[in-house]
Design an enzyme around this catalytic site. Structure first.
Site, PDB file in Angstrom:
ATOM      1  N   HIS A 228       0.876  -1.193   0.000  1.00 51.22           N
ATOM      2  CA  HIS A 228       0.000   0.000   0.000  1.00 51.22           C
ATOM      3  C   HIS A 228       0.909   1.238   0.000  1.00 51.22           C
ATOM      4  O   HIS A 228       1.759   1.389  -0.870  1.00 51.22           O
ATOM      5  CB  HIS A 228      -0.916  -0.115   1.229  1.00 51.22           C
ATOM      6  CG  HIS A 228      -2.078   0.826   1.286  1.00 51.22           C
ATOM      7  ND1 HIS A 228      -2.415   1.707   0.300  1.00 51.22           N
ATOM      8  CD2 HIS A 228      -3.008   1.020   2.270  1.00 51.22           C
ATOM      9  CE1 HIS A 228      -3.494   2.393   0.649  1.00 51.22           C
ATOM     10  NE2 HIS A 228      -3.873   1.997   1.864  1.00 51.22           N
ATOM     11  N   HIS A 269      -1.876  -2.577  -9.759  1.00 50.82           N
ATOM     12  CA  HIS A 269      -2.904  -1.974  -8.894  1.00 50.82           C
ATOM     13  C   HIS A 269      -4.122  -2.863  -8.895  1.00 50.82           C
ATOM     14  O   HIS A 269      -4.465  -3.444  -9.923  1.00 50.82           O
ATOM     15  CB  HIS A 269      -3.273  -0.565  -9.378  1.00 50.82           C
ATOM     16  CG  HIS A 269      -3.978   0.219  -8.331  1.00 50.82           C
ATOM     17  ND1 HIS A 269      -5.337   0.122  -8.137  1.00 50.82           N
ATOM     18  CD2 HIS A 269      -3.509   1.061  -7.371  1.00 50.82           C
ATOM     19  CE1 HIS A 269      -5.675   0.889  -7.109  1.00 50.82           C
ATOM     20  NE2 HIS A 269      -4.589   1.461  -6.625  1.00 50.82           N
ATOM     21  N   ASP A 327       2.796   5.566  -7.042  1.00 50.87           N
ATOM     22  CA  ASP A 327       3.982   5.569  -6.190  1.00 50.87           C
ATOM     23  C   ASP A 327       5.259   5.196  -6.918  1.00 50.87           C
ATOM     24  O   ASP A 327       6.336   5.224  -6.346  1.00 50.87           O
ATOM     25  CB  ASP A 327       3.748   4.685  -4.974  1.00 50.87           C
ATOM     26  CG  ASP A 327       2.811   5.389  -4.009  1.00 50.87           C
ATOM     27  OD1 ASP A 327       2.918   6.622  -3.922  1.00 50.87           O
ATOM     28  OD2 ASP A 327       1.971   4.736  -3.389  1.00 50.87           O
TER      29      ASP A 327
HETATM   30  N1  CMC Z   1       5.621  -7.254  -9.808  1.00 48.78           N
HETATM   31  C1  CMC Z   1       5.528  -8.488 -10.325  1.00 48.78           C
HETATM   32  N2  CMC Z   1       4.391  -9.198 -10.413  1.00 48.78           N
HETATM   33  C2  CMC Z   1       3.265  -8.611  -9.944  1.00 48.78           C
HETATM   34  C3  CMC Z   1       3.269  -7.306  -9.395  1.00 48.78           C
HETATM   35  C4  CMC Z   1       4.500  -6.629  -9.332  1.00 48.78           C
HETATM   36  N3  CMC Z   1       4.553  -5.399  -8.822  1.00 48.78           N
HETATM   37  N4  CMC Z   1       2.019  -6.973  -9.013  1.00 48.78           N
HETATM   38  C5  CMC Z   1       1.239  -8.030  -9.322  1.00 48.78           C
HETATM   39  N5  CMC Z   1       1.995  -9.009  -9.891  1.00 48.78           N
HETATM   40  C6  CMC Z   1       1.494 -10.291 -10.433  1.00 48.78           C
HETATM   41  C7  CMC Z   1       1.161 -11.276  -9.317  1.00 48.78           C
HETATM   42  O1  CMC Z   1       2.271 -12.071  -9.006  1.00 48.78           O
HETATM   43  C8  CMC Z   1       0.030 -12.051  -9.932  1.00 48.78           C
HETATM   44  O2  CMC Z   1       0.582 -12.946 -10.868  1.00 48.78           O
HETATM   45  P1  CMC Z   1      -0.095 -14.395 -11.124  1.00 48.78           P
HETATM   46  O3  CMC Z   1      -1.456 -14.131 -11.654  1.00 48.78           O
HETATM   47  O4  CMC Z   1       0.816 -15.075 -12.117  1.00 48.78           O
HETATM   48  O5  CMC Z   1      -0.109 -15.098  -9.799  1.00 48.78           O
HETATM   49  C9  CMC Z   1      -0.740 -11.016 -10.745  1.00 48.78           C
HETATM   50  O6  CMC Z   1       0.252 -10.026 -11.077  1.00 48.78           O
HETATM   51  C10 CMC Z   1      -1.883 -10.350  -9.987  1.00 48.78           C
HETATM   52  O7  CMC Z   1      -1.358  -9.792  -8.760  1.00 48.78           O
HETATM   53  P2  CMC Z   1      -2.123  -9.781  -7.375  1.00 48.78           P
HETATM   54  O8  CMC Z   1      -1.128  -9.744  -6.274  1.00 48.78           O
HETATM   55  O9  CMC Z   1      -3.151 -10.884  -7.352  1.00 48.78           O
HETATM   56  O10 CMC Z   1      -2.913  -8.380  -7.485  1.00 48.78           O
HETATM   57  P3  CMC Z   1      -3.556  -7.572  -6.301  1.00 48.78           P
HETATM   58  O11 CMC Z   1      -4.656  -6.789  -6.899  1.00 48.78           O
HETATM   59  O12 CMC Z   1      -3.898  -8.475  -5.157  1.00 48.78           O
HETATM   60  O13 CMC Z   1      -2.370  -6.626  -5.799  1.00 48.78           O
HETATM   61  C11 CMC Z   1      -0.860  -4.805  -5.638  1.00 48.78           C
HETATM   62  C12 CMC Z   1      -2.198  -5.316  -6.195  1.00 48.78           C
HETATM   63  C13 CMC Z   1      -0.778  -3.302  -5.863  1.00 48.78           C
HETATM   64  C14 CMC Z   1      -0.769  -5.102  -4.144  1.00 48.78           C
HETATM   65  C15 CMC Z   1       0.299  -5.517  -6.387  1.00 48.78           C
HETATM   66  O14 CMC Z   1       0.242  -5.221  -7.755  1.00 48.78           O
HETATM   67  C16 CMC Z   1       1.669  -5.179  -5.812  1.00 48.78           C
HETATM   68  O15 CMC Z   1       2.120  -5.809  -4.855  1.00 48.78           O
HETATM   69  N6  CMC Z   1       2.371  -4.116  -6.393  1.00 48.78           N
HETATM   70  C17 CMC Z   1       3.617  -3.653  -5.858  1.00 48.78           C
HETATM   71  C18 CMC Z   1       3.363  -2.770  -4.649  1.00 48.78           C
HETATM   72  C19 CMC Z   1       2.833  -1.396  -5.008  1.00 48.78           C
HETATM   73  O16 CMC Z   1       3.351  -0.723  -5.879  1.00 48.78           O
HETATM   74  N7  CMC Z   1       1.804  -0.950  -4.273  1.00 48.78           N
HETATM   75  C20 CMC Z   1       1.250   0.380  -4.409  1.00 48.78           C
HETATM   76  C21 CMC Z   1      -0.152   0.390  -4.896  1.00 48.78           C
HETATM   77  S1  CMC Z   1      -0.639   2.064  -5.440  1.00 48.78           S
HETATM   78  C22 CMC Z   1      -0.586   3.025  -3.994  1.00 48.78           C
HETATM   79  C23 CMC Z   1      -1.710   2.744  -3.102  1.00 48.78           C
HETATM   80  O17 CMC Z   1      -2.854   3.142  -3.460  1.00 48.78           O
HETATM   81  O18 CMC Z   1      -1.489   2.175  -2.039  1.00 48.78           O
END
Ligand code: CMC
Length: 392
Positions: A228, A269, A327
């Site tokens: 987050h 996201h 971010d």
């Molecule tokens: N790098 C590599 N792979 C990723 C990433 C990433 N940053 N984000 C998602 N994936 C992959 C994940 O491994 C999954 O792959 P698979 O389908 O093969 O298992 C797929 O993409 C879907 O990811 P998810 O974790 O199920 O998606 P989510 O909606 O639960 O998570 C997220 C969203 C933002 C937590 C995630 O994309 C992440 O961890 N990003 C990096 C952290 C980040 O930048 N966070 C800030 C968000 S914006 C600021 C805010 O509003 O807080």
């Protein structure tokens, strides 16, 4: 199996009705009370947006002046709050200090606060918006061993904050216009984002009728995680770790490797699946700010651009609709403004406080508000009998 819908991560559960913020993740649309983020970010001041989020409409000239006065009147902290800061070790993370000190406000304003009284709720909201920059800057001063700088209520919100960060008792500090403008914009972009983890936390905590200062401390806790608000600090950590453009492909491979916990920070996201409109705005501003600060050969920015370029053309990221989020760039701007890395998430918290209190106010005003109480699918053992320890 069970009687309830299993929805881990609340992918498809709407927890409330809200009139505050609208997101269309497919089309990359973000509206605060109906106004496009692109217009607000370039035209409004942060307190104007705060008024909009809190009260539902943009203020008129008189209303804005009145609101600014009201907020700036509450910027001081009770002197005893300093003792909470002083209890922290110098190297405590500023988010830990922020969470602790904001939580302790619940003890300072307990007697005058009835969460059932709309007027009391409004004053609590004003106090939170007013005091959070003072606490944030004080946490920073504590971490560098400098005396706290008191707020100056004749300054604008962002200018006052920058001054509390960078002035010392020996030397005053006047932020450049570009620094103030950049901070104003970043604060507007971070001000609200509907039912994200921290806002949902504030609502859930508040749904029991808990003290609002305590609820905001809970929101700060949730924001801190790297998935987050902690992402902006994690992006800079990542860029520094990558170190050189030539190492980018290696890290892209790491991010794709399912056996490696490394993720490309600042990418992906939950809601935006085409692009994050905040990232688009901030990317532009990143160029401008670095240009005006004569920092345009900033190696981290160059590295970030390369990372972005490679990831956006890589099948793994394209397939999963992973784009740079807000971010990915915010840390680079904060760093160019001289804000240290461990303060990035604190900056996010200062801005998001406006969203948190707006949601808390909306929830408390909602006659349908009931205590938040999700259910579960129980997967533990069936009923069994207690055995004396000698028989286990
Ligand atoms: N790098 C590599 N792979 C990723 C990433 C990433 N940053 N984000 C998602 N994936 C992959 C994940 O491994 C999954 O792959 P698979 O389908 O093969 O298992 C797929 O993409 C879907 O990811 P998810 O974790 O199920 O998606 P989510 O909606 O639960 O998570 C997220 C969203 C933002 C937590 C995630 O994309 C992440 O961890 N990003 C990096 C952290 C980040 O930048 N966070 C800030 C968000 S914006 C600021 C805010 O509003 O807080």
């Amino acid at each position: 199996a069970g009687f309830f819908t299993y929805d881990p991560g609340f992918m498809s559960t709407a927890s409330c009705n809200s009139n505050i913020t609208y997101i269309d993740g497919e089309q990359g649309i973000l509206l605060y009370r109906g106004y496009p983020i692109e217009q607000l970010a370039t035209k409004a001041s942060f307190l104007e947006v705060a008024y909009l989020l809190l009260y539902g409409d943009l203020p008129g000239e008189k209303e804005l002046v009145g609101f600014e006065r009201l907020i700036m009147r509450h910027t001081m902290l009770n002197e005893n709050l300093k003792n909470f800061l002083n209890g922290f070790h110098y190297d405590a993370h500023p988010m830990a200090m922020l969470m602790g000190v904001v939580g302790s406000l619940s003890a300072f304003y307990h007697d005058s606060l009835s969460v059932n009284d709309p007027r009391h709720r409004e004053i609590a909201a004003h106090r939170l918006i007013a005091k959070i920059p003072t606490i944030a800057a004080a946490a920073y001063k504590h971490s560098v061993g400098e005396p706290i700088i008191y707020p100056r209520n004749d300054l604008r919100y962002c200018a006052n904050f920058l001054r509390m960060m960078f002035a010392t008792p020996c030397e005053d500090y006047k932020p450049t216009l570009i620094a103030e403008k950049a901070m104003n914009l970043l604060f507007i972009l971070h001000a609200d984002h509907e039912q994200n983890a921290s806002t949902s936390t504030v609502r859930l905590a508040g749904s029991s009728g808990a003290n609002p200062f305590a609820c905001i401390a809970a929101g700060i806790a949730s924001l801190w995680g790297p998935a987050h608000g902690g992402a902006n600090e994690a992006v800079l950590d990542m860029l520094l770790e990558i170190g050189d453009v030539k190492n980018v492909p290696k890290y892209i491979e790491k991010a794709k490797d399912k056996d490696d916990p490394f993720r490309l920070m600042g990418f992906g996201h939950r809601v935006y699946k085409n692009y994050d409109p905040r990232a688009k705005i901030i990317r532009e501003v990143c160029y401008q700010v670095l240009d005006e600060l004569a920092d345009n050969d900033n190696p981290l920015f160059e590295l970030a651009m390369k990372l972005e370029e490679i990831a956006l053309n890589d099948e793994y990221f394209v397939e999963r609709k992973l784009y740079p989020n807000v971010d990915f760039y915010s840390g680079i701007i904060y760093q160019a403004l001289g804000i240290p890395r461990n303060m990035f998430t604190v900056m996010f918290a200062v801005a998001r406080t406006v969203g948190w209190v707006s949601h808390w106010m909306e929830m408390m005003d909602d006659p349908n508000n009931r205590i938040g109480r999700p259910r579960q699918i129980y997967r533990g053992p069936n009923q069994r009998d207690y055995l004396p320890i000698s028989k286990r």
